[in-house]
Write a protein that holds these residues in place. Structure first.
Motif, PDB file in Angstrom:
ATOM      1  N   ARG A 122      61.691  22.995  34.780  1.00 31.85           N
ATOM      2  CA  ARG A 122      61.027  24.287  34.648  1.00 31.85           C
ATOM      3  C   ARG A 122      59.872  24.158  33.660  1.00 31.85           C
ATOM      4  NH1 ARG A 122      66.165  27.395  32.610  1.00 31.85           N
ATOM      5  NH2 ARG A 122      66.153  25.471  31.385  1.00 31.85           N
ATOM      6  N   GLU A 123      59.049  25.177  33.580  1.00 32.45           N
ATOM      7  CA  GLU A 123      57.924  25.137  32.647  1.00 32.45           C
ATOM      8  C   GLU A 123      58.407  24.949  31.211  1.00 32.45           C
ATOM      9  OE1 GLU A 123      54.632  24.922  32.836  1.00 32.45           O
ATOM     10  OE2 GLU A 123      54.939  24.640  34.978  1.00 32.45           O
ATOM     11  N   GLU A 124      59.557  25.513  30.895  1.00 33.12           N
ATOM     12  CA  GLU A 124      60.129  25.338  29.557  1.00 33.12           C
ATOM     13  C   GLU A 124      60.377  23.863  29.256  1.00 33.12           C
ATOM     14  OE1 GLU A 124      64.280  26.391  27.149  1.00 33.12           O
ATOM     15  OE2 GLU A 124      63.874  27.295  29.107  1.00 33.12           O
ATOM     16  N   ASP A 125      60.841  23.118  30.249  1.00 31.11           N
ATOM     17  CA  ASP A 125      61.087  21.686  30.054  1.00 31.11           C
ATOM     18  C   ASP A 125      59.779  20.940  29.809  1.00 31.11           C
ATOM     19  OD1 ASP A 125      63.976  21.698  30.566  1.00 31.11           O
ATOM     20  OD2 ASP A 125      63.417  22.186  32.623  1.00 31.11           O
ATOM     21  N   PHE A 126      58.758  21.262  30.595  1.00 29.10           N
ATOM     22  CA  PHE A 126      57.458  20.614  30.413  1.00 29.10           C
ATOM     23  C   PHE A 126      56.890  20.928  29.024  1.00 29.10           C
ATOM     24  CE2 PHE A 126      57.167  21.182  35.227  1.00 29.10           C
ATOM     25  CZ  PHE A 126      57.561  19.887  35.480  1.00 29.10           C
ATOM     26  N   ALA A 127      57.068  22.168  28.585  1.00 26.62           N
ATOM     27  CA  ALA A 127      56.555  22.562  27.266  1.00 26.62           C
ATOM     28  C   ALA A 127      57.249  21.800  26.159  1.00 26.62           C
ATOM     29  CB  ALA A 127      56.727  24.065  27.073  1.00 26.62           C
ATOM     30  N   ARG A 128      58.547  21.593  26.291  1.00 32.07           N
ATOM     31  CA  ARG A 128      59.291  20.877  25.252  1.00 32.07           C
ATOM     32  C   ARG A 128      58.947  19.390  25.248  1.00 32.07           C
ATOM     33  NH1 ARG A 128      65.337  23.643  24.881  1.00 32.07           N
ATOM     34  NH2 ARG A 128      64.583  25.725  24.341  1.00 32.07           N
ATOM     35  N   LEU A 129      58.734  18.831  26.414  1.00 33.05           N
ATOM     36  CA  LEU A 129      58.292  17.437  26.479  1.00 33.05           C
ATOM     37  C   LEU A 129      56.922  17.281  25.835  1.00 33.05           C
ATOM     38  CD1 LEU A 129      59.502  16.569  30.085  1.00 33.05           C
ATOM     39  CD2 LEU A 129      60.206  15.359  28.002  1.00 33.05           C
ATOM     40  N   GLN A 130      56.026  18.221  26.123  1.00 32.03           N
ATOM     41  CA  GLN A 130      54.692  18.162  25.530  1.00 32.03           C
ATOM     42  C   GLN A 130      54.767  18.327  24.014  1.00 32.03           C
ATOM     43  OE1 GLN A 130      51.620  17.565  27.250  1.00 32.03           O
ATOM     44  NE2 GLN A 130      51.174  17.124  25.095  1.00 32.03           N
ATOM     45  N   ALA A 131      55.677  19.164  23.532  1.00 32.07           N
ATOM     46  CA  ALA A 131      55.822  19.362  22.086  1.00 32.07           C
ATOM     47  C   ALA A 131      56.240  18.073  21.398  1.00 32.07           C
ATOM     48  CB  ALA A 131      56.834  20.471  21.815  1.00 32.07           C
ATOM     49  N   THR A 207      53.958   9.754  31.815  1.00 32.56           N
ATOM     50  CA  THR A 207      55.275  10.046  32.375  1.00 32.56           C
ATOM     51  C   THR A 207      55.430  11.537  32.617  1.00 32.56           C
ATOM     52  OG1 THR A 207      56.271   8.133  31.243  1.00 32.56           O
ATOM     53  CG2 THR A 207      57.766   9.873  31.989  1.00 32.56           C
ATOM     54  N   LEU A 208      55.022  12.331  31.639  1.00 30.52           N
ATOM     55  CA  LEU A 208      55.091  13.791  31.784  1.00 30.52           C
ATOM     56  C   LEU A 208      54.219  14.257  32.944  1.00 30.52           C
ATOM     57  CD1 LEU A 208      55.817  16.643  30.950  1.00 30.52           C
ATOM     58  CD2 LEU A 208      54.143  16.478  29.088  1.00 30.52           C
ATOM     59  N   ALA A 209      53.015  13.717  33.045  1.00 32.26           N
ATOM     60  CA  ALA A 209      52.117  14.107  34.136  1.00 32.26           C
ATOM     61  C   ALA A 209      52.710  13.729  35.496  1.00 32.26           C
ATOM     62  CB  ALA A 209      50.756  13.450  33.950  1.00 32.26           C
ATOM     63  N   ALA A 210      53.349  12.563  35.569  1.00 24.55           N
ATOM     64  CA  ALA A 210      53.945  12.125  36.836  1.00 24.55           C
ATOM     65  C   ALA A 210      55.100  13.030  37.233  1.00 24.55           C
ATOM     66  CB  ALA A 210      54.416  10.673  36.706  1.00 24.55           C
ATOM     67  N   ILE A 211      55.956  13.382  36.261  1.00 28.81           N
ATOM     68  CA  ILE A 211      57.078  14.275  36.559  1.00 28.81           C
ATOM     69  C   ILE A 211      56.567  15.643  36.984  1.00 28.81           C
ATOM     70  CG2 ILE A 211      59.065  15.468  35.549  1.00 28.81           C
ATOM     71  CD1 ILE A 211      59.492  12.985  33.792  1.00 28.81           C
ATOM     72  N   ARG A 212      55.550  16.128  36.297  1.00 26.54           N
ATOM     73  CA  ARG A 212      54.980  17.435  36.642  1.00 26.54           C
ATOM     74  C   ARG A 212      54.383  17.416  38.060  1.00 26.54           C
ATOM     75  NH1 ARG A 212      53.123  22.052  34.003  1.00 26.54           N
ATOM     76  NH2 ARG A 212      53.537  21.265  31.912  1.00 26.54           N
ATOM     77  N   SER A 213      53.831  16.260  38.459  1.00 22.12           N
ATOM     78  CA  SER A 213      53.218  16.155  39.788  1.00 22.12           C
ATOM     79  C   SER A 213      54.251  16.139  40.906  1.00 22.12           C
ATOM     80  CB  SER A 213      52.367  14.881  39.876  1.00 22.12           C
ATOM     81  OG  SER A 213      53.199  13.728  40.019  1.00 22.12           O
ATOM     82  N   ALA A 214      55.506  15.767  40.553  1.00 19.77           N
ATOM     83  CA  ALA A 214      56.589  15.640  41.537  1.00 19.77           C
ATOM     84  C   ALA A 214      56.289  14.577  42.595  1.00 19.77           C
ATOM     85  CB  ALA A 214      56.901  16.978  42.204  1.00 19.77           C
TER      86      ALA A 214
END
Length: 262
Positions: A122-131, A207-214
């Motif tokens: 979810r967006e919350e997960d992406f935000a925490r990874l970015q943090a 890695t974060l960008a790849a996961i976000r891209s699905a």
């Protein structure tokens, strides 16, 4: 009440209690300011006596990890999100010849975890990874990362656990927590390799960008690069090779030409 803690067993109860609480903090599952369950609840969850629990809490408080506040609004709280590796180093060790199994298990599991995270995050997960990445960048901006190496690597651990949590699968989280715990001790005690901060931050962002891209293939490639770094360090230390897939673009030209002829 569900506490998230599990029985520590009859052996080494004091050390195991310290380790389990410290692990929850070190992996980012308990944060600064969080309140732990009551003494009764925590002792029951760990299946240890209250005096043993108090001894474990005292050690963690002396290390600056916990703080005990008296009074009606008091209790045991997380004082710092940083857990000194020395607190865990004396309690766990992994021999150099055991690291291959840890790396092989990671190779089998973590790319699939990242791919599942791409489906369920979810967006919350992406935000925490970015943090977490932002926190690593902040450490880098402060100057000498090697002087804060343990803090930097603790954030690295939290990044990988957060990917597991993004899957929404508690079994996966438990498996990754155990695997990363052994990996951390292996890297620290038997395979010490100072982090190249810029590369770690870059690979985390990719890695974060790849996961976000699905994009499952993109995730596979970036995770291969991510995992291969520590695998190569083990190979250099032991003069042995692990079996792992390597993308064509990472292979030396001579090996690619030979493979094409074959």
């Amino acid at each position: 009440m569900e506490t998230g803690f599990v029985p520590v067993g009859p052996r080494r109860t004091f050390e195991s209690a310290v380790e389990q609480i410290a692990d929850r903090v070190r992996l980012g599952e308990l944060s600064e300011g969080d309140r732990l369950p009551s003494e009764r609840q925590l002792a029951e969850a760990l299946q240890i006596s209250r005096p043993t629990l108090r001894e474990a809490v005292r050690v963690l408080a002396d290390a600056g990890v916990l703080i005990v506040r008296p009074g009606s609004g008091g209790g045991t709280f997380v004082a710092s999100g940083y857990v000194p590796i020395e607190l865990l180093r004396s309690m766990s060790e992994v021999r150099l010849d055991e690291i291959a199994g840890v790396l092989e298990a990671r190779r089998m599991l973590e790319p699939r975890v990242a791919q599942l995270a791409a489906v369920n995050a979810r967006e919350e997960d992406f935000a925490r990874l970015q943090a977490i990445v932002d926190a690593q960048r902040a450490l880098l901006a402060e100057g000498d990362v090697l002087a804060r190496e343990d803090r930097f690597l603790q954030l690295d651990m939290q990044f990988h656990v957060r990917i597991a949590r993004a899957t929404g699968n508690s079994t996966v989280v438990g498996l990754m927590r155990t695997l990363l715990r052994r990996l951390e001790i292996a890297r620290d005690s038997a395979l010490h390799q100072p982090p190249i901060a810029e590369w770690v931050i870059d690979i985390h962002e990719r890695t974060l960008a790849a996961i976000r891209s699905a994009d499952q293939e993109r995730i596979e490639l970036v995770m291969d690069e991510h995992l291969a770094a520590l695998e190569r360090a083990w190979e250099d230390a032991t003069d042995r090779q692990l079996v792992r897939p390597i993308p064509d673009f990472l292979r030396p030209v001579a090996r690619r030409s030979r493979a094409a002829r074959d």
